[in-house]
Design an enzyme around this catalytic site. Structure first.
Site, PDB file in Angstrom:
ATOM      1  N   CYS A  38      -7.797 -18.335  -1.898  1.00  0.00           N
ATOM      2  CA  CYS A  38      -7.186 -17.822  -3.127  1.00  0.00           C
ATOM      3  C   CYS A  38      -7.978 -18.232  -4.381  1.00  0.00           C
ATOM      4  CB  CYS A  38      -5.755 -18.336  -3.269  1.00  0.00           C
ATOM      5  SG  CYS A  38      -4.611 -17.610  -2.079  1.00  0.00           S
ATOM      6  N   HIS A  39      -8.380 -19.500  -4.440  1.00  0.00           N
ATOM      7  CA  HIS A  39      -9.012 -20.011  -5.663  1.00  0.00           C
ATOM      8  C   HIS A  39     -10.521 -19.825  -5.677  1.00  0.00           C
ATOM      9  CE1 HIS A  39      -5.354 -21.655  -7.431  1.00  0.00           C
ATOM     10  NE2 HIS A  39      -5.022 -22.091  -6.237  1.00  0.00           N
ATOM     11  N   ARG A  65       0.794  -1.236   0.000  1.00  0.00           N
ATOM     12  CA  ARG A  65       0.000   0.000   0.000  1.00  0.00           C
ATOM     13  C   ARG A  65       0.820   1.275   0.000  1.00  0.00           C
ATOM     14  NH1 ARG A  65      -2.389  -2.887   3.791  1.00  0.00           N
ATOM     15  NH2 ARG A  65      -3.629  -4.460   2.763  1.00  0.00           N
ATOM     16  N   TRP A  70      -9.433  -1.427   3.836  1.00  0.00           N
ATOM     17  CA  TRP A  70      -8.260  -0.550   3.905  1.00  0.00           C
ATOM     18  C   TRP A  70      -8.362   0.638   2.962  1.00  0.00           C
ATOM     19  CZ3 TRP A  70      -6.223   0.321  -0.732  1.00  0.00           C
ATOM     20  CH2 TRP A  70      -6.556  -0.606  -1.733  1.00  0.00           C
ATOM     21  N   ASP A 101     -14.017 -10.980  12.452  1.00  0.00           N
ATOM     22  CA  ASP A 101     -12.956 -10.340  11.670  1.00  0.00           C
ATOM     23  C   ASP A 101     -13.182  -8.833  11.556  1.00  0.00           C
ATOM     24  OD1 ASP A 101     -10.681  -9.949  10.130  1.00  0.00           O
ATOM     25  OD2 ASP A 101     -11.580 -10.649   8.258  1.00  0.00           O
ATOM     26  N   ASN A 141      -8.188  -7.822  13.865  1.00  0.00           N
ATOM     27  CA  ASN A 141      -9.096  -8.794  14.468  1.00  0.00           C
ATOM     28  C   ASN A 141      -8.353  -9.799  15.353  1.00  0.00           C
ATOM     29  OD1 ASN A 141      -8.379  -9.569  11.489  1.00  0.00           O
ATOM     30  ND2 ASN A 141      -8.654 -11.512  12.547  1.00  0.00           N
ATOM     31  N   GLY A 164      -1.457 -11.072   9.367  1.00  0.00           N
ATOM     32  CA  GLY A 164      -1.391 -12.524   9.539  1.00  0.00           C
ATOM     33  C   GLY A 164      -2.408 -13.091  10.504  1.00  0.00           C
ATOM     34  N   ALA A 165      -3.358 -12.246  10.959  1.00  0.00           N
ATOM     35  CA  ALA A 165      -4.294 -12.694  12.005  1.00  0.00           C
ATOM     36  C   ALA A 165      -5.314 -13.714  11.497  1.00  0.00           C
ATOM     37  CB  ALA A 165      -5.006 -11.495  12.626  1.00  0.00           C
TER      38      ALA A 165
HETATM   39 CA    CA Z   1      -8.575  -9.948   9.167  1.00  0.00          CA
END
Ligand code: CA
Length: 713
Positions: free
Chosen positions: A633-634, A137, A414, A324, A275, A197-198
């Site tokens: 991802c997929h 970012r 974000w 989250d 989160n 990484g949460a």
């Molecule tokens: Ca999160």
């Protein structure tokens, strides 16, 4: 004027340039220059332009009267075809921008000539640790350096003139699923960087490094560790009173992956905390009678001393969050007149759907109101500042699924907001989307992939046109102009889909925003009327910025569809249409005449899977594993977005050996497709193959071809 400009060119003297132009003779960035950013409004020195992160530019050469004449000045193709989320900086006429995979490019701001390019060579396997694409970012500037956080957890200093690496520090335990996607900030020679990484299982923190040497100066953890390991700082001792069970065994979460802001007068650094990890609080911090379970400092805004990392105050937006609901979203500082009094406030529209106004000196709650429809809470208690929860929302208590609005991708993520100090309006890139939280019994963390503690497979979208259409109808986006004093919407622009771009506001009375559908537009900041638009040929998720060189104002935006909504939500990735990734830096000026190459047509791809011959048990097993490990991802229910391969079309579906060599042996690890041997055996990997074959056949047989049967080229 022409003579004057000619003299300027000959002498190359900053003193000749117009007042709002970049100061060409000042090389080093320091605190005075950033704090005094309004004296060189042609520049953009830190990711939010100022420490207050208002993302408002005093430039007004481009305004409501002439914005219709805006045209492309130049563009630059990028070599990373993943989500592009950075806001460029402009210093002394040069534009600096980070791209996917944490690369950094420098361009001549007027001509677009590439001056240098820096590649930190992030191992592509790192992609499997990233919840939401290989994005970055932005960069920070201090002295003669730039600073970038890399996806694999390094903080790198780069010589701003040459692009050469000056120093590099590993800021995380690289054996753990940490990543960095956020822009660093620099305060008084201290480079401050967090991490993410949460979703996987880590403990959040931010760290300050000496800008010149790279030496670590302080580290601030957001969640306590195991109290049995010894004494912790007082603020963490207090936090430990709000946790239960053995939260430290999976980190607890609370990553500081994006927002920071700084008030130089109060000498306070504000960080947005993410989160809990895992999401499901029953697995993170089981409720214990008579004990607090707020889980400080997750989902909080925390104020720190930037020189020492000392805790000053916190405000927790979602105590004991289990959805989250991060509070990492953009933080804006402003002075607002509230009930006849000028208040120094900070504002945030976190994922949970409420817009908060907080006293930034004390952390006192001032007001909050929902800016999108919200069903997990009925409001915020004015006395306590705590949400008034809908009891059904705590799915782990009821044991029943709860479809929450907003959901895990938030009512706002974000994508930066902007604040116009003249009108007092905040412009929010909002999301309206639900998410099914389905409790999972006997859930266990895994050494790879998402560890969120809910049943990700059970919520998969069925192969039913009507259900898909209904879900798509309830999934949309909006640009909302919000009055933070009255806590009400003033105007809105509706979008078909969520995940539209960040926002820029200018003194020209304009608000700029790109869309997920592939447009870049300017709106009248007072009314929301669209005054100008241009095709970006790809989804725009990043925030625009503006700068000025030799009296010419430019507007720049990074285009390139990606991020979580382009990957994980399956058919709902397509609510804005079929959007390919075309990664470019687009720069506009009045009368610009540059042309983008012709847009490549989206090609319809027919699903042609092998016949489904898996047993019901295999397909069910494969579906569970796919939901847990692959879908992030997929794509949900094996319907991928346009950024990562859609496995329903994979040639390997018909070849068990090839499939195994990829999923188990990891032959494509260098492309980012790591081996999943640690969480599934060859037989289970084959079950995943049978599940995807089954899904492809279901979708091929749908009565009407839906968007998920289209793919990018
Ligand atoms: Ca999160």
């Amino acid at each position: 004027m022409r003579i004057l400009l000619g003299l300027c060119a000959m002498l190359a003297l900053a003193a000749c340039s117009a007042d709002d132009d970049a100061a060409a003779t000042q090389n080093g960035i320091d605190g005075a220059r950033i704090v005094g950013a309004d004296s060189t409004p042609g520049e953009w020195l830190t990711t939010g332009r100022t420490y207050s992160e208002q993302r408002f530019s005093p430039l007004d050469s481009i305004n409501r009267e002439n914005v219709s004449e805006l045209g492309l000045a130049w563009f630059a193709d990028l070599d990373t075809a993943r989500g592009q989320e950075a806001t460029p900086l402009m210093i002394d006429g040069t534009l600096y921008v980070s791209t996917a995979w944490s690369k950094v490019n420098a361009y001549d701001g007027a001509t677009g000539r590439l001056l240098w390019s820096y590649d930190p060579e992030v191992p592509r396997e790192t992609g499997a640790k990233a919840c939401c694409d290989a994005v970055n970012r932005g960069v920070a500037a201090w002295g003669g350096n730039l600073y970038v956080g890399t996806l694999d957890g390094r903080l790198v200093a780069i010589n701003r003139a040459t692009g050469a690496e000056v120093w590099s520090q590993v800021t995380v335990d690289q054996s753990q699923p940490y990543t960095i996607t956020g822009a660093p900030r620099v305060i008084d020679g201290r480079v401050i960087i967090g991490n993410g990484g949460a979703e996987f299982g880590v403990r959040g923190y931010i760290t300050a490094y000496d800008a010149a040497s790279g030496e670590q100066l302080w580290r601030f953890y957001t969640v306590p560790t195991n109290p049995a390991e010894g004494e912790q700082p007082a603020y963490l001792q207090r936090a430990a009173e709000t946790w239960n069970g053995e939260w430290w065994s999976i980190g607890g979460g609370g990553t500081v992956w994006d927002a920071m802001a700084y008030d130089p007068e109060l000498n306070l650094l504000y960080i947005g905390v993410g989160n809990g990890s895992p999401w499901n609080q029953a697995y993170r911090s089981p409720e214990t009678p008579g004990r607090n379970n707020d889980n400080l400092y997750i989902s909080s805004i925390v104020a720190l001393r930037p020189d020492t990392g000392e805790y000053v105050w916190h405000y927790q937006t979602t105590p004991g969050e289990t959805w989250d609901f991060t509070a990492t979203q953009h933080i804006i500082l402003a002075d607002l007149e509230i009930e006849g009094e000028t208040r120094r406030v900070l504002m945030q529209a976190p994922k949970n759907g409420f817009f908060y106004v907080i006293d930034r000196e004390t952390g006192e709650f001032i007001s909050a109101h929902n800016f999108v429809p919200v069903n997990w809470a009925t409001g915020i208690d004015q006395e306590t500042g705590r949400p008034i929860e809908n009891p059904a929302a705590r799915y782990y208590r009821t044991g029943q699924p709860f479809v929450s609005s907003p959901g895990a991708t938030g009512a706002h993520s974000w994508h930066p907001m902007a604040f116009d100090p003249a009108s007092g309006l905040v412009f929010i890139p909002a999301i309206e989307a639900g998410f099914p939280y389905i409790p999972e019994e006997n859930w266990e963390p895994a050494p790879l992939g998402f560890n969120v503690g809910i049943d990700m497979a059970a919520g998969a979208m069925p192969a039913d046109d009507n259900v898909r259409r209904a879900a798509a109808t309830g999934t949309r986006g909006a640009l909302i102009a919000w009055d933070p004093v009255a806590q009400r919407e003033v105007w809105r622009v509706n979008y078909r889909g969520p995940w539209n771009g960040g926002v820029l506001a200018t003194a020209g009375g304009l608000v700029f925003q790109g869309s997920a559908a592939g447009d870049f537009a300017a709106f009248n900041s007072e009314t929301g009327e669209q005054l100008w638009t241009a095709p970006a040929q790809t989804g725009v998720v990043a925030a625009p910025m503006t700068y000025s060189i030799d009296g010419v104002q430019y507007v720049a935006v990074l285009a390139g569809w990606g991020g979580v909504w382009a990957l994980a939500p399956g058919t709902l990735s397509y609510t804005s249409g079929v959007v390919p990734n075309v990664s470019r830096l687009l720069v506009y000026r009045l009368g610009g005449t540059a042309q983008l190459p012709e847009r490549l047509p989206v090609q319809e791809r027919a699903l042609d899977p092998p016949p489904s011959r898996g047993t019901p048990e295999q397909i069910a097993t494969g579906g569970r594993l796919f939901g847990r490990f692959c879908g992030v991802c997929h794509g949900d229910a094996a319907v991928a977005g346009t950024v990562i391969p859609d496995l329903r079309y994979s040639a390997a579906l018909g070849n068990a050996d090839t499939w195994r060599s990829v999923v188990i042996d990891g032959v494509l690890a260098q492309n980012g497709m790591i081996s999943w041997r640690r969480v599934m055996n060859a037989e289970q990997a084959d079950a995943v193959r049978h599940y995807v074959i089954s899904r492809a056949n279901q979708d091929r047989n749908l009565a009407s071809p839906t968007v998920n049967q289209l793919g990018a080229r």
